[in-house]
Structure formats: structure tokens, C-alpha cells
Design a protein around this motif. Sequence first.
Motif, mmCIF file in Angstrom:
data_model
loop_
_atom_site.group_PDB
_atom_site.id
_atom_site.type_symbol
_atom_site.label_atom_id
_atom_site.label_comp_id
_atom_site.label_asym_id
_atom_site.label_seq_id
_atom_site.Cartn_x
_atom_site.Cartn_y
_atom_site.Cartn_z
ATOM 1 N N PHE A 149 -6.721 -1.952 -3.884
ATOM 2 C CA PHE A 149 -5.402 -2.044 -4.510
ATOM 3 C C PHE A 149 -5.214 -3.395 -5.180
ATOM 4 N N GLU A 165 -7.650 1.825 5.596
ATOM 5 C CA GLU A 165 -6.529 1.017 5.107
ATOM 6 C C GLU A 165 -7.015 -0.322 4.561
ATOM 7 N N LEU A 186 0.813 -1.220 0.000
ATOM 8 C CA LEU A 186 0.000 0.000 0.000
ATOM 9 C C LEU A 186 0.842 1.264 0.000
ATOM 10 N N SER A 208 0.346 2.656 -3.521
ATOM 11 C CA SER A 208 -1.045 2.367 -3.878
ATOM 12 C C SER A 208 -1.415 2.929 -5.249
ATOM 13 N N THR A 239 -8.693 0.363 1.247
ATOM 14 C CA THR A 239 -7.690 0.675 0.232
ATOM 15 C C THR A 239 -6.937 -0.580 -0.192
ATOM 16 N N GLU A 240 -6.664 -1.475 0.761
ATOM 17 C CA GLU A 240 -5.965 -2.717 0.434
ATOM 18 C C GLU A 240 -6.783 -3.571 -0.525
#
Length: 693
Positions: free
Chosen positions: A190, A183, A65, A68, A186-187
Motif C-alpha cells: 500500500f 496484513e 489499510l 487499501s 499489504t501494508e
Amino acid sequence: MNGLAFSADRIGPMVRSFALPLAILMLVALMVVPVPSALLDIFFIMNIMISLAVLMVALNAQKPLDFSAFPTVLLFATLFRLGLNVASTRVVLGHGHEGTSAAGHVIEAFGTFLIGGDYVVGLLVFAILVIINMIVVTKGAGRVSEVSARFTLDALPGKQMAIDADLNAGLITPDEARARRAEVSTEADFYGSMDGSSKFVKGDAVAGLLILAINIVGGLILGPVSHAMSLGDAATTYIQLAVGDALVAQIPALLLSIAAAAIVTRVNSQHDLTGQIGSQFGSHKTWTPVAGILALLGVMPGMPHFVILPAAAVAGLAAWRLHKVANLPPPPEPAPEPADPSRIGWEEVTDNMQVMLDIGYGLVPLVDERRGGPLMGRITGVRRQLSKELGFVVPQVRVRDDINLPPFTYRVVIGGVVVGEDQVSPDEMLALDTGQAAGRLRGKGVKDPTFGLDAVWISAADADEATGAGYLVVDPGTVIATHLNQCLVQNSADLLGPDEVQSLLDGLKERAAQLVAALSPQPVPLTTLTQVLRGLLAESIPLREFRRIAAAIAVAAQRTLDPDEILELIRPELGPLIIQRLCGVREPLRVMTLEGHLEALLGQAVRSDPSRRHTIEPDLGRRIADALQRAAQPLVAEAKPFALVVQPSIRVAIRKLVKTVLPDTPVMSFFEVPEDKAVEVVAVIGAPEALPA
């Protein structure tokens, strides 16, 4: 000057906001507008530079990340390279007959110096690079991205539940919970993007093959037909230019493929990729067998000794150095600065712990875990259970030995005030007479510090005999932990401060944000809210149902901001919470009441008290307390809980009076008893003249 500075501050963000759209338009123009060979050389070098920069960022990232933006960067880098391929194809086919330098010096260098001018070698080198890129690197990275995306999405609900559990347990703050949720989201995004962006690299490699074929076939056709070149000259010139063009595009593509593979195969670590690999290979246990095996191969007949034996020596040297480093003594800790005897620190006069358990030196074995001391574990259990019952996290209990105490004495201190003190015998057991015991026991007779029961300290060998005789036998650690629990419950209001109340609000905000916004800090300040909640705890009303309590306070705050008045206004809403601790759903509520004339007299006294101290004439108060004790004695003996129900105007005054004689008896107003709740009147306290003198 200020105007210029203001303009610069405004122009900078505007330029950055237009940079990406302009770059995309340039990519489109690169595919349509003819580009001079000199400018094409600059773009080729820029393409290689961008690929190297992306690779370095990928290798230096500590976790995926950290980069990212890689899927989007990969998309634009691929488009840039394809635009260069289109522009270079136009130059190669349009000006290739002029010589190998017509397409630019970069293509000529890759076509001449790197492959020696032999287009057959160039074709083979390019084919090998495409195989490595497509089959090995890109395919492997795409598979890792697909599996990572699948597992990340499958683990998403579990991670969200873990964050909620940590938040509810008070291990993290709401801000930390929001950051962790962002997070996790977002992970997932991603890895999903990486699964798709790996197709860009694969498509780029296929496009490179097709463009190479188009350049070769187009050159072989255009050379003889349009420029009167022989077929051999056309093959030599156009194939060399096509291969050079393909190589100058394929090498950056290979660099980006390596970067993608490095990103998706990373494991979260505090080191970058170089540091992570170095830390895991930096052990002499790794290189010692390598050196031994290489040395064994080096002495075998027929082996290249002058190549293998130096390699074995290098591996052996590395193993020796790593072993030497591993056996170095740890660096000495810096010596503390000598204390200034004339300096007095704040730590000598203050103690930040709110709850303390002081023990004499004779009780130290009870808290020594190396000797199997059970007290610390039981204190933790008391805090955990009490936190669930009260609805907030009970502060940590600090246990310390006090040489000023007698050896077997302990003392409970809350907020600097001693709230409990007694003695225990660490090598004996306490036998409690709960009313069913028969016979007498050998030992020292005492009173149980928690319940005031008759008890005897006996030896551990007599525990079975005492149990058989009907006594309840407990160890010293249980005696202290039970007494500590009682002290914490009775003084729970002193454990709640603004920090704990803010934690309650932060936890409620995750579930009822609008309710918290309507409650605090406006119209109810944090200090006022703390006073109200402490008032509830003082009357043994836990804060487990904080959402219900907060809603009632928000409504009451529309009428007044006085903590005492808010407390009385919200009690009717909390009546069911009080009653459920006294009786079951189908059981009637046992109540005591005051005779009508007595209530009228007390109500008149309260209304005539402008100071709101709610004092009752001492002699009358004593007579009421004696009558309450006599009426409550049978119920207390049978362990039947009850409540004293009075008029709302005198509830506070009666509560202050009853607290001194029956501290566990709730005093409620008529409005706090639901209309559908069955009531059983067990006693009526008579008129003043009927009260015993």
C-alpha cells in the motif's frame, strides 16, 4: 423460478466483472468521441461526487489499510478527470463562439457565479488553487508516502520475525499468523503504491495548467480567425470558459489530494479521523490556556475586541464544559441479578484447570504478591522452563487456598488426582543434607519432599550457620516450586491432550507442511497421535524434536495404527535422543543387561501372553527387581546415569517392572542403541536360579 434465480446469481457477478473494463473503455472514448454539453454536465457532477465520496471514505477510515484500494481509485479518478478535460476542451474550442452556455451549464456556473464573470479573478483563483494543490498538499503527501514506504519496507523483516516468535511461543494460532503476515505484506504494498500514486495528482495539476493555456491560446486564435470575433470578445469568452473548465476540474483534484494526504498521515486508531482528533482535543487543559490568551489579546488597545472576546468566551465555555465532564463520577455498574438459591451452576461442580496447587491458610503469604510472596513468580518460572524441556506449553497452575487442609500443608493436583502433598514452614528455611554436611542443626527434622533427603527446618537467622556447615538452605517457596516441578515432570503425560497435540501440529505445519499432511488426520487420527506422544512422555522422552518424532510416526503408521505398536516402532529412531540425556558424545553408555537364559525365559512368557499385559510371575519379578536395585545402588550413589538394555520383545514388560523400583532408569531395546555408540556394561542380571531368593 429456480432457473430465474440461478440466472440472476450468475448474471450479477458477470456484470460486476465487466463493469471496470467497460468503464476504462468509456474513459478512452471520452477522449476521442465528441460529447454533447448536456452529457458533459452530468460527467462533471459525477466527477465531483466521486471526489467527495473518496474524501469521505478517507476521513472515516480507522487505519490506512481500511482504504487499501485508494491508489487504484486515485488512478482511475485522475484518468476520468483528464478525459473530461479533453472532452471539455473540444467543446470550448469548437462551440465557445456561441456563448458561455455552449460548453455546458456547469462550466458556465463556475466561470460566472464563482468568479463573478471576471476572467482575471478566475485566473488568479485558479493559480492559487494550483499552488495549494501542487506545492502544499500534493508535495507534502508525496513526501510522507515516500518516508512511510521506506520505513515500512525497512521494518518488514522485524515484523515477520515478531510474528514467527509469537507463533512459536503459542501466543497466536497459525491462522492468526497468516492473517498478520498478509496484513504486513499489504501494508508494504500500500505505501509503495501511495508513493507512486502521489505523482498522479502532481501530474494532473501540471496537465490542468497546460490545458488552461491551450484553451486560452486556442480561443484567442480561433475566435478572430475562424469566427470573426474581435480580440476583446474572444478573450472575454474563451478565457472565461477556459477558467471555468479549469476550476471545475481543479476542485475535484484538490479534494482527492486532501484525501491522499489524510490517508498517508493517518495513525492506526480505533476511531475514525474525526473521532481521533476529537478525543485528543477534548481536554479542558487544551482550551483553558487558549481562552486565557485570547482574553488577554482582546483587552489590549487597538485589537478588534468584538471579534476576539467572543472567541475567548467560546473557548472558555468549551474548557468549562470539558472540565465538568471529566469530573463526573463514573456510571454505576449495573447491580447483579440476585442469585437463585435453588439453582446449581456447573461452575460449582466442575473446575476447568488441569493443574492445581491447593494450600492451607497458613501458606497464603507465600502467594500474596503484595507482601512480596515469591511463589507465584517461581511457579511461572517452573512452567516456562518445563515447557522448553518437554516441547509443549505446560498448562497454567491454579493456586487456591483450601480451608480443609492443615494450615501449613500444600497439595499438587493434576487432572483431579493428588500427585504430591507435604508441609512447609512459611517463616523458616529448609536445610538439606546433600551428603557433605557436618554437625547437627537445631530444628525440626523432616524428609525433603522432592528428593527424599534428610532435612531440617531452621530459623532464617541460622541460615548462614547451616550453609557454613555444608547444608543446602532453601526457602519454603523454592521447596514447593521444586516439588511441583517434580510432580509435573513425573506426570507430564497427563498434561498432554488433543488440544496441545494440535498446537504442535499447527506449529510444525509452518515449517514442514507436507510432513503434517502425511501424518494427520490421515492416516493417524488425532486421538492415536495423542496416545503415542503421551507414551513417549511417560518414558521421559521429551517432544522438543517434534519434527523428528512426527517423521518417525508417519513411517510407522504405514505398518500399523495401534498406539503401542507405533511407540515401539519409532523408539529406534529416537534412541539418540534418549542416550544424550545419559552420557556425553565421547562418553560410553553405561548399561545393565539381563543374562541370556533369563531373557529367553521372559521372552517365552511374553509370547505366551495373548492379552499383551506382559505380566511377569510375581516371585520372579521381585527377585529381578531386588537384583536391579543392588546393582544400581553404587551408580545411584555416584550420580552416574545408566540404562537397562534388553531384547525388544520384553522391553515393555521389563519397563513396567523397573518403573516401580527405578522410575528414572530408561529401559531400551538393543535396536535403540546406535551401532557407533560405545557401551560399558556395568552389570549383568543373572539367571533365575542365580537370583537371590
